[in-house]
Write a protein that holds these residues in place. Structure first.
Motif, short mmCIF file in Angstrom:
data_model
loop_
_atom_site.label_atom_id
_atom_site.label_comp_id
_atom_site.label_asym_id
_atom_site.label_seq_id
_atom_site.Cartn_x
_atom_site.Cartn_y
_atom_site.Cartn_z
N LYS A 1 -5.41 4.57 13.98
CA LYS A 1 -5.22 3.96 13.03
C LYS A 1 -4.59 4.42 12.24
CE LYS A 1 -7.30 -0.61 15.20
NZ LYS A 1 -8.10 -1.96 13.72
N VAL A 2 -4.85 5.23 11.65
CA VAL A 2 -4.44 5.67 10.55
C VAL A 2 -3.78 7.09 9.75
CG1 VAL A 2 -5.44 7.23 7.80
CG2 VAL A 2 -6.50 5.32 8.81
N PRO B 1 -0.50 -1.51 11.36
CA PRO B 1 -0.64 -0.37 11.51
C PRO B 1 -0.31 0.50 10.08
CG PRO B 1 0.82 -1.35 12.80
CD PRO B 1 0.51 -2.08 11.40
N ILE B 2 -1.30 1.59 9.67
CA ILE B 2 -1.88 2.14 8.51
C ILE B 2 -0.44 2.70 7.95
CG2 ILE B 2 -3.05 3.21 7.53
CD1 ILE B 2 -4.36 1.56 7.65
N ILE C 1 -11.68 2.93 14.91
CA ILE C 1 -11.05 2.57 13.57
C ILE C 1 -10.00 3.27 12.80
CG2 ILE C 1 -11.27 1.41 11.29
CD1 ILE C 1 -13.59 0.46 12.50
N TYR D 1 -6.76 4.99 3.28
CA TYR D 1 -5.78 3.78 4.42
C TYR D 1 -7.05 3.70 5.41
CZ TYR D 1 -1.51 4.41 2.57
OH TYR D 1 -0.47 4.65 1.54
N SER D 2 -8.61 4.82 5.37
CA SER D 2 -9.24 4.30 6.38
C SER D 2 -10.85 3.67 6.05
CB SER D 2 -10.02 5.97 6.20
OG SER D 2 -9.19 7.21 7.13
N TYR E 1 2.04 1.71 5.20
CA TYR E 1 1.57 1.45 4.08
C TYR E 1 3.39 2.23 3.61
CZ TYR E 1 -2.72 -0.81 4.40
OH TYR E 1 -3.76 -2.26 4.65
N GLU F 1 -8.61 0.32 6.61
CA GLU F 1 -9.78 -0.21 7.68
C GLU F 1 -10.02 -0.33 8.53
OE1 GLU F 1 -7.33 -0.90 10.85
OE2 GLU F 1 -6.50 -1.05 8.83
N GLY G 1 -5.87 -5.99 11.55
CA GLY G 1 -4.34 -5.78 10.70
C GLY G 1 -2.96 -4.51 11.15
N ARG H 1 -11.39 -3.87 6.85
CA ARG H 1 -10.78 -4.67 7.65
C ARG H 1 -12.34 -4.85 8.60
NH1 ARG H 1 -5.06 -3.46 7.30
NH2 ARG H 1 -4.31 -4.45 5.60
N ASN H 2 -12.66 -4.26 9.27
CA ASN H 2 -12.66 -3.68 10.73
C ASN H 2 -14.69 -4.05 10.85
OD1 ASN H 2 -10.37 -3.82 12.93
ND2 ASN H 2 -10.27 -2.50 10.97
#
Length: 299
Positions: free
Chosen positions: A216-217, A18-19, A213, A289-290, A22, A293, A16, A296-297
């Motif tokens: 990235k937030v 980057p957070i 993971i 957002y955590s 958003y 992610e 994805g 997604r992962n």
């Protein structure tokens, strides 16, 4: 979510990539703040497990879920349980809904709605502890209703946390709940009062695969910090200090989002007026957002 459901049931006082890319405006924060205010109103009498105030809070949470219309494992989202405390049998209820993902493999997002009630005539409203987590969870439920996740997401407002993590324990004895599908618990408990713009996420000491993971937030100026999850920290180890501890003991990975103790912790001053609203909005988005992610992962 339907705008402004203006009362707790039974209580007439309730007038994805980057957070960082958003918008930081993905949650309906107006409703989230209003939900927090209502859950921590004097009329709920501190939401102590087994009281009329707890029932009023339940009915409010159910009405908010009905407005979003997620799925329910049982009629009305209610999962009752009992436990013994100091020789008395206490009745509690977890309120659980879910949003079906592409897979039955699931996360359970938890936040306890109970608090400690009325003491010496003072109402302990528990705005941060933990109306903040419940209101954020409801906002996230609305978000994921419109943004289908890969994993199925269960949203559990848990009872009895203040009396020994009883609602979390009840999940594992609930024949209606598919605990075998749960691969992660995301727990929120106290996410709205902090003067340093610091929100901690505990759990990566035990489950280090999550750290890369979550790194990235970014929700500036909030700082998402790792820690409070090492056994050598003594009372500063939060591993067993909220509902996520029960999942950890049952070999289900957890991530716990919370702030450090503050002057209002378990005090009558833990009220909506003392919530740091700007921080709370950032914190709720950091948790959202955590989850995005992680969804997604993780497989």
């Amino acid at each position: 979510m339907k705008k402004h459901i203006l009362h707790l049931a039974l209580i007439v006082l309730f007038v994805g990539a980057p957070i960082s890319a958003y918008s930081q405006n993905d949650l309906d924060t107006e409703i989230m703040l209003e939900d927090l205010r209502k859950l921590s109103h004097d009329a709920a009498e501190g939401r102590k497990t087994g009281t009329k105030g707890a029932e009023a809070a339940r009915q409010f949470i159910i009405k908010q879920m009905d407005a979003v219309n997620p799925k329910s494992l049982v009629k009305g989202y209610r999962h009752p349980f009992t436990f013994v405390s100091r020789g008395d049998t206490i009745k509690g209820e977890n309120i659980i809904s879910y949003i079906q993902g592409e897979s039955d493999s699931a996360f359970i997002i938890t936040a306890h709605y109970d608090h400690v009630g009325v003491r010496n005539g003072e109402v302990f409203n528990g705005a941060d502890d933990n109306a903040s987590g419940v209101a954020a969870m409801l906002a996230m439920m609305e978000y994921f209703k419109s943004n289908k996740p890969r994993h199925t997401l269960y949203f559990a407002a848990l009872d009895g946390e203040e009396m020994g993590l009883q609602g979390a324990k009840a999940i594992f004895n609930d024949p209606e709940f598919p605990i075998e599908n749960i691969i992660l618990n995301v727990n929120m408990d106290m996410i709205s009062i902090n003067d340093k713009n610091e929100l901690y996420v505990a759990g990566t000491h035990f489950y280090p695969k999550f750290k890369s993971i979550l790194e990235k937030v970014e929700v500036p100026p909030l700082k998402l910090l790792f820690g409070h999850d090492s056994p050598d920290l003594g009372k500063d180890d939060w591993t067993m200090q909220s509902d996520h501890g029960v999942f950890h003991k049952n070999n289900i990975p957890f991530l716990y989002f919370g702030v450090e103790d503050h002057e209002h912790y378990h005090k009558a001053t833990d009220e909506f007026e003392n919530v740091n609203q700007a921080f709370y909005i950032k914190a709720a988005h950091a948790v959202l957002y955590s989850i995005i992610e992680l969804d997604r992962n993780l497989n």
